[in-house]
Design a protein around this motif. Structure first.
Motif, PDB file in Angstrom:
ATOM      1  N   LYS A  64      37.926  24.158 -14.268  1.00 54.41           N
ATOM      2  CA  LYS A  64      36.804  24.238 -15.206  1.00 54.41           C
ATOM      3  C   LYS A  64      35.480  23.898 -14.526  1.00 54.41           C
ATOM      4  CE  LYS A  64      39.451  23.501 -19.427  1.00 54.41           C
ATOM      5  NZ  LYS A  64      39.734  22.629 -20.583  1.00 54.41           N
ATOM      6  N   MET A  65      35.528  22.936 -13.618  1.00 56.84           N
ATOM      7  CA  MET A  65      34.311  22.616 -12.874  1.00 56.84           C
ATOM      8  C   MET A  65      33.882  23.819 -12.038  1.00 56.84           C
ATOM      9  SD  MET A  65      33.518  19.687 -10.006  1.00 56.84           S
ATOM     10  CE  MET A  65      34.443  18.428 -10.856  1.00 56.84           C
ATOM     11  N   GLY A  66      34.860  24.461 -11.416  1.00 58.07           N
ATOM     12  CA  GLY A  66      34.552  25.647 -10.618  1.00 58.07           C
ATOM     13  C   GLY A  66      33.966  26.766 -11.459  1.00 58.07           C
ATOM     14  N   GLN A  67      34.493  26.943 -12.666  1.00 54.78           N
ATOM     15  CA  GLN A  67      33.958  27.976 -13.561  1.00 54.78           C
ATOM     16  C   GLN A  67      32.503  27.677 -13.918  1.00 54.78           C
ATOM     17  OE1 GLN A  67      36.837  27.640 -16.697  1.00 54.78           O
ATOM     18  NE2 GLN A  67      38.243  29.130 -15.795  1.00 54.78           N
ATOM     19  N   ALA A  68      32.227  26.392 -14.183  1.00 54.83           N
ATOM     20  CA  ALA A  68      30.853  26.000 -14.510  1.00 54.83           C
ATOM     21  C   ALA A  68      29.935  26.202 -13.306  1.00 54.83           C
ATOM     22  CB  ALA A  68      30.825  24.545 -14.963  1.00 54.83           C
ATOM     23  N   ALA A 122      32.149  26.985  -6.025  1.00 58.84           N
ATOM     24  CA  ALA A 122      33.185  27.368  -6.987  1.00 58.84           C
ATOM     25  C   ALA A 122      34.484  27.695  -6.258  1.00 58.84           C
ATOM     26  CB  ALA A 122      32.718  28.567  -7.804  1.00 58.84           C
ATOM     27  N   LEU A 123      34.352  28.362  -5.109  1.00 56.77           N
ATOM     28  CA  LEU A 123      35.527  28.702  -4.303  1.00 56.77           C
ATOM     29  C   LEU A 123      36.247  27.439  -3.834  1.00 56.77           C
ATOM     30  CD1 LEU A 123      37.187  30.907  -2.899  1.00 56.77           C
ATOM     31  CD2 LEU A 123      35.573  30.800  -0.979  1.00 56.77           C
ATOM     32  N   ILE A 144      43.689  30.838  -9.177  1.00 56.02           N
ATOM     33  CA  ILE A 144      43.613  32.093  -8.412  1.00 56.02           C
ATOM     34  C   ILE A 144      42.521  32.997  -8.974  1.00 56.02           C
ATOM     35  CG2 ILE A 144      44.875  34.188  -7.782  1.00 56.02           C
ATOM     36  CD1 ILE A 144      47.450  32.446  -7.836  1.00 56.02           C
ATOM     37  N   VAL A 145      42.423  33.056 -10.307  1.00 55.71           N
ATOM     38  CA  VAL A 145      41.355  33.845 -10.940  1.00 55.71           C
ATOM     39  C   VAL A 145      39.993  33.320 -10.504  1.00 55.71           C
ATOM     40  CG1 VAL A 145      40.230  34.389 -13.131  1.00 55.71           C
ATOM     41  CG2 VAL A 145      42.712  34.571 -12.938  1.00 55.71           C
ATOM     42  N   LEU A 146      39.838  31.994 -10.522  1.00 54.52           N
ATOM     43  CA  LEU A 146      38.567  31.390 -10.112  1.00 54.52           C
ATOM     44  C   LEU A 146      38.246  31.739  -8.660  1.00 54.52           C
ATOM     45  CD1 LEU A 146      36.138  29.489 -10.433  1.00 54.52           C
ATOM     46  CD2 LEU A 146      37.677  27.569  -9.919  1.00 54.52           C
ATOM     47  N   ILE A 147      39.242  31.630  -7.801  1.00 56.71           N
ATOM     48  CA  ILE A 147      39.033  31.953  -6.387  1.00 56.71           C
ATOM     49  C   ILE A 147      38.606  33.414  -6.236  1.00 56.71           C
ATOM     50  CG2 ILE A 147      40.237  32.294  -4.181  1.00 56.71           C
ATOM     51  CD1 ILE A 147      41.929  29.796  -4.926  1.00 56.71           C
ATOM     52  N   ALA A 201      35.059  33.891  -7.466  1.00 59.24           N
ATOM     53  CA  ALA A 201      34.100  33.299  -6.529  1.00 59.24           C
ATOM     54  C   ALA A 201      33.957  34.185  -5.293  1.00 59.24           C
ATOM     55  CB  ALA A 201      34.550  31.897  -6.135  1.00 59.24           C
ATOM     56  N   GLN A 202      35.066  34.724  -4.820  1.00 58.35           N
ATOM     57  CA  GLN A 202      35.016  35.620  -3.661  1.00 58.35           C
ATOM     58  C   GLN A 202      34.239  36.896  -3.996  1.00 58.35           C
ATOM     59  OE1 GLN A 202      39.255  35.766  -3.200  1.00 58.35           O
ATOM     60  NE2 GLN A 202      39.264  34.317  -1.463  1.00 58.35           N
TER      61      GLN A 202
END
Length: 396
Positions: free
Chosen positions: A285-289, A299-300, A317-320, A323-324
């Protein structure tokens, strides 16, 4: 002569007897007065014990009172309340009914009979008893709320609204009536009116935390995420209970994300991670924010941290992958989204994002095939429609 003496003697005896009887009556009256006085003292003691929560002592005191004065209606009422609190409903009803036989205007006895009826789900009888109590004490807020609660339990929402509105007009400074009406408005889907009432109640109480919390959730139900974020952020700052502080922080983060206040959301998740650094969900969630703020590299890092803590976590994995993609590394993003192709919840997203990666890599044929498969899986996808519109705009 003898007859006169006899009459005189009888008269004297009768006078003496009358005097004795009068004296006995006086003693009885004095004893009754003493008993009633003693009973009042014992009742006051019982009431004090009841108010202090010393229920066992209160029972003993009220029993002593009734032993002294069995016809003390107030003592019968208190005994009934105590019995009801101990789960002895039938005995409680008996005592409360006795109190009303002694004094039918004991409004509190009618109220507690209503409580007993409501406990047994006899809402019709409860409504009758509560209404009787309210007729005797028309401005008693507890009775008003009790009647309204039973009306709601019987699905008579319009009657409850009418009662609360009318009584609120008669008692404009009573906060509990506003809150009760606000809760009812929310229940029947009149969110705007509920918000208005909660705000009025807050002005009257100086930002009462319970009312503020109710207002905050009402704002969430109404989709007013930015206002809700402000409310819960303030609650977090004011709260001293650590458990509730954490809850308020989580809700503030949620509201901030939904109102695109990504910076505030990042701050919330940063604070949450201090005591929960091994929680993969918080890192996701922090990465999404963070991704919302445009910091793709950070975020990655959050996504990779979450994946380390919880290998195979599809959200990580979705977040990664996102971010990529945001960072322009389309090949790496494509590989990430391929990892969740078989995941039922994320299969549609995987296809859409792979299609976008193919587009960026100049592989239009693969992109079209991916879009087509995505539409087959979920023809009514809002995300799919959004991407399709974006493609159409770019094509022009």
């Amino acid at each position: 002569m003898l007859r006169k003496i006899t009459i005189a003697a009888i008269t004297v005896v009768m006078a003496v007897c009358a005097g004795c009887e009068s004296q006995a009556q006086s003693k009885r009256a004095a004893r009754q007065r003493w008993d009633k006085t003693t009973a009042r003292v014992k009742l006051a003691l019982a009431q004090q014990q009841y108010t202090s929560g010393n229920y066992e002592r209160a029972v003993k005191a009220v029993q002593d009172c009734l032993n002294t004065d069995p016809n003390n209606a107030a003592a019968r009422r208190l005994y009934g309340k105590l019995l009801l609190g101990n789960g002895r409903r039938d005995e409680a009803i008996g005592q409360l009914s006795l109190s009303l036989e002694l004094d039918e205007k004991l409004h509190e006895s009618w109220y507690w009979l209503g409580v007993a009826a409501e406990e047994s789900r006899d809402y019709e009888k409860a409504h009758e008893h509560y209404n009787t109590a309210l007729s005797l004490e028309p401005t008693n807020v507890d009775y008003i709320l009790a009647v309204a609660d039973v009306q709601i339990a019987r699905n008579n929402y319009s009657q409850a609204v009418e009662l609360l509105t009318r009584k609120m007009s008669a008692l404009p400074r009573d906060v509990s009536l506003k809150v009760a009406l606000a809760e009812l408005m929310l229940r029947i889907g009149k969110n705007e009116r509920a918000i208005e009432l909660y705000k009025q109640a807050m002005l009257m109480t100086g930002d009462d935390s319970n009312i503020a919390e109710s207002l905050g959730f009402c704002l969430i139900f109404s989709g007013k995420w930015d206002e809700a974020a402000e409310i819960f952020d303030r609650l977090f700052e004011q709260c001293e209970d650590e458990h509730k502080k954490k809850l308020y922080l989580q809700v503030t983060a949620l509201c901030s994300m939904n109102s695109a206040q990504y910076g505030r959301a990042v701050n919330c998740y940063n604070q949450l991670s201090i005591d929960d650094r091994d929680n993969a969900e918080i890192w996701v969630k922090m990465g999404q924010a963070i991704l919302g703020t445009g910091a793709a590299n950070r975020a990655l890092m959050c996504g990779r941290k979450a994946l380390t803590l919880q290998p195979g976590c599809s959200d990580a994995i979705v977040l990664i992958g996102c971010a990529q993609y945001a960072g322009g590394d389309y090949k790496a993003a494509l590989a990430s989204f391929e990892k969740i192709a078989a995941d039922r919840e994320n299969a549609h997203l995987s296809l859409l994002m792979r299609a976008r990666c193919y587009e960026q890599l100049g592989q239009s044929g693969k992109a079209e095939r991916a879009y087509k498969r995505a539409r087959e899986i979920n023809p009514h996808s809002e995300l799919g429609d959004f991407i399709a519109k974006a493609k159409s705009v770019r094509a022009r």
